[in-house]
Design an enzyme around this catalytic site. Structure first.
Site, PDB file in Angstrom:
ATOM      1  N   LYS A 190       0.812  -1.219   0.000  1.00 35.25           N
ATOM      2  CA  LYS A 190       0.000   0.000   0.000  1.00 35.25           C
ATOM      3  C   LYS A 190       0.846   1.270   0.000  1.00 35.25           C
ATOM      4  O   LYS A 190       0.385   2.331  -0.436  1.00 35.25           O
ATOM      5  CB  LYS A 190      -0.929   0.008   1.204  1.00 35.25           C
ATOM      6  CG  LYS A 190      -2.071  -1.001   1.145  1.00 35.25           C
ATOM      7  CD  LYS A 190      -3.150  -0.565   0.187  1.00 35.25           C
ATOM      8  CE  LYS A 190      -4.397  -1.430   0.320  1.00 35.25           C
ATOM      9  NZ  LYS A 190      -5.483  -0.979  -0.567  1.00 35.25           N
ATOM     10  N   SER A 237       1.529  -9.853  -0.349  1.00 34.36           N
ATOM     11  CA  SER A 237       1.218  -8.423  -0.387  1.00 34.36           C
ATOM     12  C   SER A 237       1.415  -7.672   0.918  1.00 34.36           C
ATOM     13  O   SER A 237       1.496  -6.443   0.913  1.00 34.36           O
ATOM     14  CB  SER A 237      -0.221  -8.216  -0.885  1.00 34.36           C
ATOM     15  OG  SER A 237      -1.145  -8.843  -0.013  1.00 34.36           O
TER      16      SER A 237
END
Length: 313
Positions: free
Chosen positions: A38, A288
């Site tokens: 992110k 991720s």
């Protein structure tokens, strides 16, 4: 972006390759700044803001990792940031966001409720809203992962990517297809939060609990911007169970000595569950994020052994 985020490593394992019957390349975004991919989208979005917009500050809603990415990016530009997070967000993610200098407001049971509260606050304050996935700059920032992967491993013929709101897979799919049109992009959702899976396959959307150990991808509705990109550039979307995700986290921890959170292990869980049906000789897998609440480790063993969580404490 080069001075703002890490060019994260790709890890390989001969034993994993043998077990999967192909070469597997793990893209370690759990080693990214703030512990998740992110940071890429947030740094690109906030780094592109005008000075006038920056003075008004930024506001966001997040299940955890977007919050840390926004807080980090805002701190780099000395911009005030306020983040709305669901009340059940793991405390390590809340504390990490605060440590980057952002103000945190816990609001709502779900991401959607936190998002509504943040949007209401934005209308009153005039701060710039940083959407976690439905924003072209956010999507572009996440797409840098594909650029790095194909620069490091040009032979990749498939990339498996987790899907929450769809910003990560939209960026990766678009960027990868521009560089290598033949590459296949496979999206993954958890069975408890799989709105994009049903939309992609044109199913009637069932009632979803969104109660999952992969809270980072617990999104009830796909993005208005991301869904058309997914439909155009993604080759398939599959689902995994809570047990699949728990097993994937434990495998990565025990065999590869790396910690992935639930959402971060979803793509790897899909490889373990669906490897026989995924056509690939050189398969990339996005790990991720790694912001896992260690107090919930016993829940993973409970999910994989069918024992109550408290019996594993």
């Amino acid at each position: 972006m080069k001075d703002l985020v890490h060019h994260t490593p790709i890890r390989t394992s001969s034993s994993l390759d043998k077990m999967m019957g192909r070469n597997v390349y793990l893209k370690m975004e759990n080693e990214q700044k703030s512990g998740a991919f992110k940071a890429r989208g947030a740094c690109f979005k906030i780094g592109s803001m005008t000075e006038e917009d920056a003075k008004r500050g930024v506001i966001a809603a997040s299940a955890g990792n977007h919050a840390q990415g926004v807080a980090l990016a805002a701190a780099k530009r000395a911009i005030p940031a306020k983040i709305y997070m669901p009340i059940h967000t793991p405390m390590p993610k809340v504390e990490a966001t605060k440590n980057y200098g952002a103000k945190v407001e816990l609001s709502g049971e779900t991401f959607q409720e936190a998002l509504f509260a943040a949007q209401k606050e934005q209308q009153q304050s005039g701060a710039t809203f940083i959407h976690p996935f439905d924003d072209a700059d956010i999507i572009a920032g996440q797409g840098t992962i594909a650029v790095e992967m194909l620069a490091d491993m040009p032979d990749l013929d498939c990339i498996i990517v987790p899907i929450g709101g769809g910003g990560l897979i939209s960026g990766i799919a678009y960027a990868a297809k521009q560089i290598k049109p033949s590459i296949r992009i496979i999206g993954v959702q958890t069975e408890n939060a799989c709105a994009t899976y049903h939309a992609y396959h044109k199913h009637l959307l069932p009632s979803l609990t969104c109660a999952t150990i992969a809270e980072g991808i617990a999104v009830k509705e796909p993005g208005k911007l991301t869904l058309p990109l997914i439909q155009q550039y993604v080759d398939d979307v599959v689902t995994v169970s809570e047990r699949d995700i728990a097993s994937a986290i434990l495998y990565l921890l025990e065999r590869h000595k790396t910690l992935a959170e639930g959402a971060g292990a979803a793509a790897f869980a899909a490889l373990l569950r669906h490897h026989e049906s995924i056509r690939s000789k050189h398969c990339g897998v996005i790990i991720s994020g790694g912001n896992f609440d260690l107090q919930k480790l016993s829940e993973l063993y409970a999910l994989t052994t069918h024992l109550p969580a408290n019996s594993m404490a």
